[in-house]
Scaffold this motif. Structure first.
Motif, short mmCIF file in Angstrom:
data_model
loop_
_atom_site.label_atom_id
_atom_site.label_comp_id
_atom_site.label_asym_id
_atom_site.label_seq_id
_atom_site.Cartn_x
_atom_site.Cartn_y
_atom_site.Cartn_z
N VAL A 113 115.82 93.67 -12.20
CA VAL A 113 115.15 92.42 -11.91
C VAL A 113 115.80 91.29 -12.70
N GLY A 114 116.09 90.19 -12.01
CA GLY A 114 116.66 89.02 -12.66
C GLY A 114 118.17 88.99 -12.65
N SER B 113 130.32 110.71 -5.14
CA SER B 113 129.29 110.09 -4.32
C SER B 113 129.85 108.90 -3.55
N ILE B 114 129.08 108.47 -2.57
CA ILE B 114 129.47 107.32 -1.75
C ILE B 114 129.09 106.05 -2.50
N SER B 115 130.06 105.23 -2.79
CA SER B 115 129.79 103.98 -3.51
C SER B 115 129.41 102.87 -2.53
N VAL B 116 128.39 102.11 -2.89
CA VAL B 116 127.85 101.08 -2.00
C VAL B 116 127.59 99.81 -2.79
N ILE B 117 127.87 98.66 -2.18
CA ILE B 117 127.37 97.40 -2.72
C ILE B 117 126.36 96.84 -1.73
N VAL B 118 125.34 96.20 -2.26
CA VAL B 118 124.25 95.66 -1.45
C VAL B 118 124.23 94.14 -1.61
N ALA B 119 124.20 93.43 -0.50
CA ALA B 119 124.14 91.96 -0.54
C ALA B 119 122.97 91.47 0.29
N ASP B 120 122.07 90.78 -0.36
CA ASP B 120 120.89 90.19 0.30
C ASP B 120 120.40 89.07 -0.60
N ASP B 121 120.00 87.96 -0.02
CA ASP B 121 119.60 86.83 -0.86
C ASP B 121 118.20 87.01 -1.44
N GLN B 122 117.47 88.02 -0.99
CA GLN B 122 116.14 88.27 -1.53
C GLN B 122 116.22 89.41 -2.56
N GLU B 123 115.87 89.09 -3.79
CA GLU B 123 115.98 90.07 -4.86
C GLU B 123 115.11 91.30 -4.61
N ILE B 124 113.94 91.08 -4.05
CA ILE B 124 113.05 92.22 -3.81
C ILE B 124 113.64 93.15 -2.76
N GLY C 131 126.94 97.89 -7.10
CA GLY C 131 126.86 96.46 -7.33
C GLY C 131 125.95 95.77 -6.35
N GLU C 132 125.48 94.60 -6.73
CA GLU C 132 124.60 93.79 -5.88
C GLU C 132 125.08 92.35 -5.87
N ALA C 133 124.82 91.66 -4.78
CA ALA C 133 125.14 90.24 -4.70
C ALA C 133 124.02 89.52 -3.97
N GLY C 134 123.74 88.30 -4.41
CA GLY C 134 122.68 87.51 -3.80
C GLY C 134 123.17 86.51 -2.78
N ASP C 135 124.49 86.43 -2.56
CA ASP C 135 125.03 85.55 -1.53
C ASP C 135 126.33 86.14 -0.99
N GLY C 136 126.75 85.66 0.16
CA GLY C 136 127.91 86.22 0.82
C GLY C 136 129.21 86.04 0.08
#
Length: 233
Positions: free
Chosen positions: A4-5, A17-28, A47-52
């Motif tokens: 969070v944050g 394992s299969i590595s994945v990054i997730v991108a979505d502008d909504q943190e939840i 990894g995660e990203a909040g914008d494209g």
């Protein structure tokens, strides 16, 4: 450690394992997707990203097995991000799966054209999400009859931007059969069982279809089938 944050959080990539990054502008939404995927024994969110824009930067740096992108993101939407990572002009494309809301997003067809291997609705369950990630990581694509075929039919119904290209060589009767089963969402194993042929034969026919149609994956095979009215929608 809580995510969070944090707009982007990276972890070491596991070789098993299969590595994945997730991108979505909504943190939840990112949190939920991470929890679902990290609960799988063979999938690891790195990894995660909040914008494209950050998503593209992260993907190019980490080279994950799969990128899971929302369509609607600030700075760079999921379609444009997909095109930069998996478009026709990309020499070493990454696997991208789009996750979206059907009733709101009207650009799924364009996302597939941009190179996405498949997509899910945001109300898809954990099992289907994991299945889509595994399919994309394996060079395949999720074409679930209840989801992808329905959306392909809806968007293809508007007609392609240009007439669909003709095969460089006529399809055989068996290839026509394979074409329809792919468009209807069958997996390779299901196609093999349905047509009473080996899995290696199915893969060979799909490879031949991609060559003849000038496409790169089974999502594009399915789109071609809809565009040429081989599948009624």
């Amino acid at each position: 450690m809580s995510i969070v944050g944090k707009s982007i959080r990276e972890q070491s990539i596991s070789e098993k394992s299969i590595s994945v990054i997730v991108a979505d502008d909504q943190e939840i939404a990112r949190t939920g997707l991470r929890m679902i995927l990290d609960a799988q024994p063979d999938i690891h969110v790195v990894g995660e990203a909040g914008d494209g824009r950050r998503a593209v930067e992260l993907a190019r740096r980490l080279r994950p097995d799969v990128c899971l992108f929302d369509i609607r993101m600030p700075h760079l939407n999921g379609i444009d991000a997909t095109r930069l990572l998996a478009g026709p002009d990309v020499g070493d494309p990454l696997a991208v799966v789009i996750i979206t809301t059907f009733d709101l997003d009207e650009y799924v067809y364009e996302a597939l054209r941009a190179g996405a291997r498949g997509f899910l609705l945001k109300d898809a369950g954990p099992a289907l999400l994991a299945q889509a990630i595994r399919a994309a990581a394996g060079g395949d694509a999720l074409i679930a009859p209840s989801i992808t075929a329905r959306l392909l039919g809806a968007f293809a119904g508007a007609g392609p931007a240009a007439p669909p290209a003709q095969p460089i060589e006529a399809l055989t009767d068996r290839e026509e059969q394979i074409l329809l089963t792919v468009a209807r969402g069958r997996t390779n194993s299901e196609i093999a069982a349905e047509l009473h042929i080996s899995l290696s034969t199915v893969k060979s026919h799909i490879a031949s279809l991609m060559t003849k149609l000038g496409v790169r994956n089974r999502v594009e095979i399915a789109m071609w089938a809809y565009e040429t009215n081989r599948v009624k929608h």
